[in-house]
Design a protein around this motif. Sequence first.
Motif, short mmCIF file in Angstrom:
data_model
loop_
_atom_site.label_atom_id
_atom_site.label_comp_id
_atom_site.label_asym_id
_atom_site.label_seq_id
_atom_site.Cartn_x
_atom_site.Cartn_y
_atom_site.Cartn_z
N THR A 253 13.63 -81.43 30.92
CA THR A 253 14.92 -82.11 31.10
C THR A 253 14.83 -83.19 32.18
N ASN A 254 14.11 -82.92 33.26
CA ASN A 254 13.98 -83.93 34.31
C ASN A 254 13.15 -85.12 33.85
N VAL A 255 12.12 -84.88 33.06
CA VAL A 255 11.33 -86.00 32.55
C VAL A 255 12.19 -86.89 31.65
N VAL A 256 12.90 -86.29 30.71
CA VAL A 256 13.71 -87.08 29.78
C VAL A 256 14.85 -87.77 30.52
N ALA A 257 15.43 -87.10 31.50
CA ALA A 257 16.52 -87.71 32.27
C ALA A 257 16.07 -89.00 32.94
N GLN A 258 14.86 -88.98 33.50
CA GLN A 258 14.37 -90.19 34.18
C GLN A 258 14.04 -91.31 33.21
N VAL A 259 13.58 -90.95 32.02
CA VAL A 259 13.30 -91.99 31.02
C VAL A 259 14.63 -92.57 30.50
N LEU A 260 15.64 -91.74 30.35
CA LEU A 260 16.95 -92.25 29.97
C LEU A 260 17.50 -93.20 31.04
N GLU A 261 17.24 -92.87 32.29
CA GLU A 261 17.68 -93.76 33.37
C GLU A 261 16.95 -95.10 33.31
N GLU A 262 15.70 -95.08 32.88
CA GLU A 262 14.98 -96.35 32.68
C GLU A 262 15.69 -97.22 31.64
N LEU A 263 16.31 -96.58 30.66
CA LEU A 263 17.03 -97.33 29.63
C LEU A 263 18.37 -97.85 30.14
N GLY A 264 18.81 -97.37 31.30
CA GLY A 264 20.07 -97.83 31.87
C GLY A 264 21.18 -96.81 31.86
N TYR A 265 20.90 -95.57 31.44
CA TYR A 265 21.92 -94.54 31.40
C TYR A 265 22.13 -93.90 32.77
N ASP A 266 23.37 -93.52 33.05
CA ASP A 266 23.66 -92.58 34.12
C ASP A 266 23.56 -91.19 33.50
N VAL A 267 22.68 -90.35 34.04
CA VAL A 267 22.41 -89.05 33.43
C VAL A 267 22.97 -87.94 34.30
N ALA B 27 8.29 -84.33 40.67
CA ALA B 27 7.18 -83.98 39.78
C ALA B 27 7.31 -84.73 38.45
N ALA B 28 8.54 -84.87 37.95
CA ALA B 28 8.76 -85.61 36.71
C ALA B 28 8.39 -87.08 36.89
N GLU B 29 8.78 -87.65 38.01
CA GLU B 29 8.47 -89.06 38.28
C GLU B 29 6.96 -89.28 38.33
N GLU B 30 6.24 -88.36 38.97
CA GLU B 30 4.78 -88.52 39.04
C GLU B 30 4.14 -88.40 37.67
N TRP B 31 4.63 -87.44 36.86
CA TRP B 31 4.07 -87.29 35.51
C TRP B 31 4.30 -88.57 34.70
N ILE B 32 5.47 -89.15 34.81
CA ILE B 32 5.77 -90.38 34.08
C ILE B 32 4.84 -91.50 34.52
N GLU B 33 4.60 -91.62 35.82
CA GLU B 33 3.70 -92.65 36.32
C GLU B 33 2.27 -92.46 35.80
N ASN B 34 1.86 -91.19 35.68
CA ASN B 34 0.49 -90.89 35.24
C ASN B 34 0.33 -90.92 33.73
N ASN B 35 1.43 -90.99 33.00
CA ASN B 35 1.37 -90.96 31.54
C ASN B 35 2.21 -92.10 30.95
N ARG B 36 2.04 -93.27 31.52
CA ARG B 36 2.87 -94.41 31.17
C ARG B 36 2.74 -94.79 29.70
N ASP B 37 1.55 -94.70 29.15
CA ASP B 37 1.35 -95.08 27.73
C ASP B 37 2.18 -94.18 26.82
N GLU B 38 2.18 -92.89 27.11
CA GLU B 38 2.94 -91.95 26.29
C GLU B 38 4.44 -92.22 26.40
#
Length: 300
Positions: A212-226, A171-182
């Motif tokens: 927490t899941n949304v932020v975790a996935q964005v941190l992973e985009e930056l290269g972090y292991d979360v 669900a977090a991944e889908e929200w990120i895809e749908n709100n890429r600008d934000e």
Amino acid sequence: MCKNRLVYGLVSFGMLAALTACGDERSSGAEEEEENHDVDGIEEIVGIDPGSGTMDMAERTMDAYDLDIDLVSSSEAAMIAELEEAIENQEPVVVTLWQPHWAFNDYDLEFLDDPEEAMGQSENIHTMVREGLEDDHASAYQLLDNFHWEIEDMNEVMLDAREDDVEFPDAAEEWIENNRDEVDAWLEGIEPVENETIELAYVNWETETASTNVVAQVLEELGYDVELSSVDMGVAFQALADGESDGMLIAWLPVGASTYYEQYEDEIVDLGPNLEGAQQGFVVPDYMDIDSIEDLQDEE
């Protein structure tokens, strides 16, 4: 001819009596159903985890209004199950609930007025990090500081996660895809990293699991292991103060997490609200004839 009229009269009278009886039965049933929605049918208030900020506020509210009914601790899942069963049967029920929460999208629910403000007014959900995080992991610190979203965003993730075979990471991944600008706005100017690990603590409530899941996935985009750790609220604050966890997105203030915040505020860093306009309180289905917590008071 007279005999036929007599029979007809008897039949008519019988039908009238039957219809009257049915009408009385329906009226009685309606009265019973209406009475079933009355405050007299409330024997308890269904709460969540004992020791949580919500339950602390609920206990203070019980005292503030001198309520002579039981406050029952359970869990979020058990509380929601009680709520859903009551709604299905159109029975009276009072629960401790908060907004954002997917239940407000699925059901017609109302917060009871709280003239004593015992449950607090509008709440904000704050992001907290450990001392030294800005020096140790500048990119993670900046992302956590930038993260901010709306009630509708959180509800969207929670509702999606209630679909069959949809987990919160999906669900977090889908929200990120749908709100890429934000999301890109949160990431603007932040340097990516390699081979760095961040640990986030969260409470196993759907609101906190969503953020927490949304932020975790964005941190992973930056290269972090979360790494995510599900703990009680008090444990999350202590882990942050001890440096055993790097951050959390779960602190309801000024009331919900106030007990823990007052205990640890000198040992952690408050990055401010990541969501504003949250609310906690006593909640009922809108078919109930009750408007205020004062209506729960014993009138005898």
